[in-house]
Design a protein around this motif. Sequence first.
Motif, PDB file in Angstrom:
ATOM      1  N   TYR A  71     109.753  -4.342  23.017  1.00 16.29           N
ATOM      2  CA  TYR A  71     111.126  -4.494  22.548  1.00 16.29           C
ATOM      3  C   TYR A  71     112.134  -4.622  23.699  1.00 16.29           C
ATOM      4  O   TYR A  71     113.204  -5.190  23.536  1.00 16.29           O
ATOM      5  N   TYR A  72     111.777  -4.063  24.862  1.00 16.97           N
ATOM      6  CA  TYR A  72     112.721  -4.044  25.977  1.00 16.97           C
ATOM      7  C   TYR A  72     112.148  -4.630  27.261  1.00 16.97           C
ATOM      8  O   TYR A  72     112.853  -4.759  28.258  1.00 16.97           O
ATOM      9  N   GLY A  73     110.869  -4.964  27.289  1.00 18.76           N
ATOM     10  CA  GLY A  73     110.255  -5.475  28.501  1.00 18.76           C
ATOM     11  C   GLY A  73     109.783  -4.350  29.397  1.00 18.76           C
ATOM     12  O   GLY A  73     109.590  -3.200  28.966  1.00 18.76           O
ATOM     13  N   VAL A  74     109.591  -4.671  30.680  1.00 19.07           N
ATOM     14  CA  VAL A  74     109.152  -3.660  31.652  1.00 19.07           C
ATOM     15  C   VAL A  74     110.193  -2.549  31.706  1.00 19.07           C
ATOM     16  O   VAL A  74     111.394  -2.808  31.848  1.00 19.07           O
ATOM     17  N   ARG A  75     109.746  -1.319  31.611  1.00 19.74           N
ATOM     18  CA  ARG A  75     110.678  -0.208  31.494  1.00 19.74           C
ATOM     19  C   ARG A  75     111.197   0.252  32.858  1.00 19.74           C
ATOM     20  O   ARG A  75     110.536   0.076  33.891  1.00 19.74           O
ATOM     21  N   PHE A  76     112.340   0.894  32.803  1.00 19.59           N
ATOM     22  CA  PHE A  76     113.026   1.389  33.993  1.00 19.59           C
ATOM     23  C   PHE A  76     112.107   2.211  34.889  1.00 19.59           C
ATOM     24  O   PHE A  76     112.099   2.075  36.110  1.00 19.59           O
ATOM     25  N   GLU A  77     111.307   3.066  34.269  1.00 20.77           N
ATOM     26  CA  GLU A  77     110.493   3.995  35.060  1.00 20.77           C
ATOM     27  C   GLU A  77     109.413   3.296  35.884  1.00 20.77           C
ATOM     28  O   GLU A  77     108.805   3.916  36.760  1.00 20.77           O
ATOM     29  N   ALA A  78     109.182   1.998  35.621  1.00 21.08           N
ATOM     30  CA  ALA A  78     108.205   1.265  36.428  1.00 21.08           C
ATOM     31  C   ALA A  78     108.631   1.163  37.883  1.00 21.08           C
ATOM     32  O   ALA A  78     107.798   0.960  38.765  1.00 21.08           O
ATOM     33  N   TRP A  79     109.930   1.323  38.137  1.00 26.99           N
ATOM     34  CA  TRP A  79     110.449   1.082  39.479  1.00 26.99           C
ATOM     35  C   TRP A  79     110.895   2.357  40.191  1.00 26.99           C
ATOM     36  O   TRP A  79     111.449   2.295  41.289  1.00 26.99           O
ATOM     37  N   ILE A  80     110.699   3.522  39.570  1.00 26.83           N
ATOM     38  CA  ILE A  80     111.157   4.758  40.202  1.00 26.83           C
ATOM     39  C   ILE A  80     109.985   5.711  40.411  1.00 26.83           C
ATOM     40  O   ILE A  80     108.932   5.591  39.779  1.00 26.83           O
ATOM     41  N   THR A  81     110.180   6.647  41.304  1.00 29.07           N
ATOM     42  CA  THR A  81     109.185   7.686  41.552  1.00 29.07           C
ATOM     43  C   THR A  81     109.797   9.024  41.177  1.00 29.07           C
ATOM     44  O   THR A  81     111.012   9.168  41.092  1.00 29.07           O
ATOM     45  N   GLU A  82     108.958   9.996  40.937  1.00 27.33           N
ATOM     46  CA  GLU A  82     109.447  11.309  40.526  1.00 27.33           C
ATOM     47  C   GLU A  82     110.271  11.951  41.639  1.00 27.33           C
ATOM     48  O   GLU A  82     109.961  11.809  42.829  1.00 27.33           O
ATOM     49  N   VAL A  83     111.311  12.692  41.249  1.00 27.87           N
ATOM     50  CA  VAL A  83     112.107  13.432  42.213  1.00 27.87           C
ATOM     51  C   VAL A  83     111.415  14.760  42.503  1.00 27.87           C
ATOM     52  O   VAL A  83     111.092  15.519  41.590  1.00 27.87           O
ATOM     53  N   LYS A  84     111.152  15.001  43.769  1.00 30.96           N
ATOM     54  CA  LYS A  84     110.472  16.245  44.146  1.00 30.96           C
ATOM     55  C   LYS A  84     111.493  17.315  44.490  1.00 30.96           C
ATOM     56  O   LYS A  84     112.453  17.081  45.211  1.00 30.96           O
ATOM     57  N   ASN A  85     111.297  18.517  43.954  1.00 32.40           N
ATOM     58  CA  ASN A  85     112.214  19.617  44.235  1.00 32.40           C
ATOM     59  C   ASN A  85     112.033  20.105  45.675  1.00 32.40           C
ATOM     60  O   ASN A  85     110.921  20.142  46.169  1.00 32.40           O
TER      61      ASN A  85
END
Length: 863
Positions: free
Chosen positions: A849-863
């Motif tokens: 419905y939206y194509g490749v999702r936003f999270e495909a381009w980000i990495t987790e934020v480490k505390n």
Amino acid sequence: MTEKDTKLQNGVRTYYKNLGLCSFAFGSNSAEIDVKDGKILRIRPLRYNRKYKTEQLRPWKIKARGKTFEAPMKSLLSPFNYVYKKRTYSPNRILYPMKRVDWDPEGERNPQNRGKSKFVRITWDEAAELIAKELKRVCEKYGPTSVLVQGDGHGETKTIHGPHGCQIRLMELLGGYTIQARQPDSWEGWYWGAKHVWGQDPVGQGRQANLIKDISENTQMILFWGCDPETTPLAWGGLQASRLCFWFTELGIKSIYICPDLNYGAAVHADKWIPVRPNTDAALQLAIAYTWITEDTYDKDYVATHTHGFDEFKKYVLGEEDGVPKTPKWAEDICGVPARVIKALARKWAREATSIAHNNGGSYIRSCYAHEPGRLEVILLGMQGLGKPGQGQLKLFEWQLFSLHDQNPMPRREIIPSPEGAYQGFTFPVPKQFIPKTLIPKAILSDEPIIWYGITYAGIPKEDQFVQYKYPAEGCSEIHMIWSDSPCWSTCWNGGNMWIEALRSPKIECVVMQHPWMENDCLFADIILPINTKFEEEDFGVDVLGDSFNVVLYEGQCIQPLGESKSDYEAVAEVAKKLGLYEEYTRGKSIEDLIKDGYKQSGIKDRISYEEFREKEYYVVPTAEDWENDEPGFSPFYKDPENNPLDTPTGKLEFYSVGLAENFPDDKERPPVPHWIPYGETHQESLLHPRSQKYPFLIVSNHPRWRCHAQLDDIPWFREIPTCKVKGPDGYLYEPVWINPVDAKALGIKSGDVVKIYNDRGWVLGGAYVTERIMPGVVYQDHGARLDPILPGEADRGGANNLICPTNTTSKNCAGEVTSGYLVGVEKVDIEKMKKQYPEAFNRPYDPYYGVRFEAWITEVKN
């Protein structure tokens, strides 16, 4: 705002917005936005007479042939407007600042990894501090012209909040910048060609004044040449162009569509479709001229008194110059239109009052050597008496661009409002250093200075095309930093893969992108700033490209900004704070102050008080009382060419262009007399060239049906439509590739197969859509699909065919784009094999419905 207006009706508050999608603070599509509980409920047309009496507006009526065409009392919104709330709430929104994980301004910058590396979330304070430090560093090391400001088209229509170029105000305080000069993309062939036949600044298309009335009364046939009035105007002019086409049919005017594809306008309105191969229109036009000359059916008296250089043109057409008569049979082999059809069209045109219609020009005018068909079209109009009743060139939208009354074929309004005063975008004069948009990659990658002719802004007079410019300019630096608020270069312009190569050059030390959505050029940034949409900010707007009236709007803030997003204006202000330049940047003015400035300079302050304007929230400019007396199109020139000369060296239609002869006497690609040029020094994109043995298809790439350039590719309501996306066997929704059944059979392709379109510049994927709506030997894929790289700079899954467009410009001395009519190969793809070959690209988080999702381009934020 009055107490009455603050009271909600059933919990709904209505706001007013100009929802144009590709403009510089003006546009069309004024709308009412209904909001409930802090969310957008629906988008509706603006009702002009909701707060004004109908008689105050003086709505126009055109009466012709016993029928009446009149102004609607509401804006004619396109599908793009109604779905735009889905764009606002898209899961692909950028909601917080981000930095590329392996970009370290104090260490390794890894430019080669742009487009590969992911991003990590940072704070606004960190982002603004990083950008400020980079600006200081590069300005001190190289000078301020080392910063390239990319601030121009293909974004939301805004006035105060980032109508492309808020960075400029800050960069001026830092001592200067390099600007990306937008070339006249949708007008290339008119700008570089037609201007030299009939003048017609700013963009080279013909005088439009009152043409709708003239055509309604007098025209017998309209040629929609490379034109799709049911598609291209949607993002700018709403549905008025569609409405006009139905009106012309109702009047009995015959509509002939000349284009490679049976486009959406042709499917609905065409009395006849004449398929012509992409980028061969010049051959067809020359054959029409040949027919008129040899059959003695052109207007000889008009040609003798209104034109210059006909004899030179005639020699070329008859073959006296090169030994090749431009007969219909000669043209048939080139353009694919049967000789009998060419002769029939020429004869009907000679008998009947004929006009030609365009939406700027489309792919017809955005190809190799597009200035030649642009010039030849004007010559054909001249041979039949341009300016006679019912004979002109109709522009179906963007009618009042550059605030010129004579650019509007509809009944004249009393005034044309301007956003000047509130406007925060790029301005004239052109700064010390600029580079045409089409030459940015070459400028970055070249080790030598580059030269070209013309500033290339669409509003610059034609004489500027004879001025040579250079990069780097005298006393200026090369580019070392890019700051963009229009990150769609890779999917909207020519040579996208070369652009990606340029972005990854070690010369470019920092790339900043600011945008609402994670898409396209944002993938190649070092720092990304989250920008809000029109609905999330308070603004001032004007609508001068619309259907019935000009409108000035107070644009209230509909909803709260999503996440940590800010407007472009506010985002740059955050950087200004870190540089200690906030007061200078804002000039001490609030948003309310800027709205009031816009009101004062818009042209309406003597018509309505500011208090009443804010109470009503929009002002509708009435129709001029004397509009019916306006001379249509080129009628003044037709009636008296001596006292109404054209803006050409001779004052006449120049079949032989004096300016080109004097300034480019040896240019074989744009000679004084327009020629058929299949290939040459700059381009070899022709079926007559040996390259076609390797790449046997010509591609036509239009303005997209279900997008506005690179916008709206993540709208679920559109993506469900079969002509918007083709569902592949892997469940991915691919950009459609139209293929004629004859070609599909030869290639072993059926509808729904995944295909690869390729040439020596790279390859993109698409979903096969087998149809007789495209002629044999031609494939069709819309431009502007959202980038989904397989190999950045080489291959793309999303179907962004701008990546494989020619890198070279229109021709040797013309810095225009080429985005259609070039050679490609086509083959069926084994998608399972490809998934194994490129597992990373084919395993990104994906939503049909939206194509490749936003999270495909980000990495987790480490505390």
